[in-house]
Design an enzyme around this catalytic site. Sequence first.
Site, PDB file in Angstrom:
ATOM      1  CD  GLU A  40       5.959  -4.361   0.527  1.00 13.78           C
ATOM      2  OE1 GLU A  40       6.052  -3.276   1.068  1.00 13.78           O
ATOM      3  OE2 GLU A  40       4.877  -5.194   0.832  1.00 13.78           O
ATOM      4  CE  LYS A 128       1.166  -2.021   3.986  1.00 16.78           C
ATOM      5  NZ  LYS A 128       2.433  -1.176   3.309  1.00 16.78           N
TER       6      LYS A 128
END
Length: 207
Positions: A40, A128
């Site tokens: 990411e 998350k």
Amino acid sequence: MNLLDELRTHRLLAIVRGPDPAAALSAVLTLAESGVALVEVSLTGADALGTIRRARAALGPDFALGAGTVLSAEDARAAADAGAGFLVTPALAPSLAEGGRLGLPVLAGALTPSEVVQASSGGATAIKLFPAASLGGPDYLGALRDPFPGIAFVPVGGVDADGARRYLDRGAVAVGVGSPLLGDAVRGGDPAALRERAAVFLAAVRA
């Protein structure tokens, strides 16, 4: 791409964020070469969209490269245009719905039970759990897993190699790791040291 399958298979998401676009790109490529299959690039880094664009060109269309800290619908569209294959948010944000409209999987930030429900109902592929270490670490994840056994959690925030194993043992599908893995690589640090840290984390999540 099937983000949930990628998370379950590889179990480690590297988070790249830094002030030097060239160093950030080098870090992404070094991670990929070291066997880290999920990366990411946070939009809070310098020229993050350019980093995503150049990394996508170097790594090809099949590499699991995403954009992080995606908050607005505009952020989501810009990340998609740059080549991000998935989006990551730090919290419930308009980017979750926009990701769905764009056909991109979203790893949505949530912390409380209510936020977990909202994110899941809003179409999040996985949750998350952020900031994980600040709110009880693996024990907190274990407590959340009791009412939400079918939800895929990815703890992020303060996860070191030892902690990664504990989170996975408590039911996380993967862990997200930034500075404990990247170190000074995003500021031009030694790529060999980054490769060594990557090997440590990969061994931890595969144990």
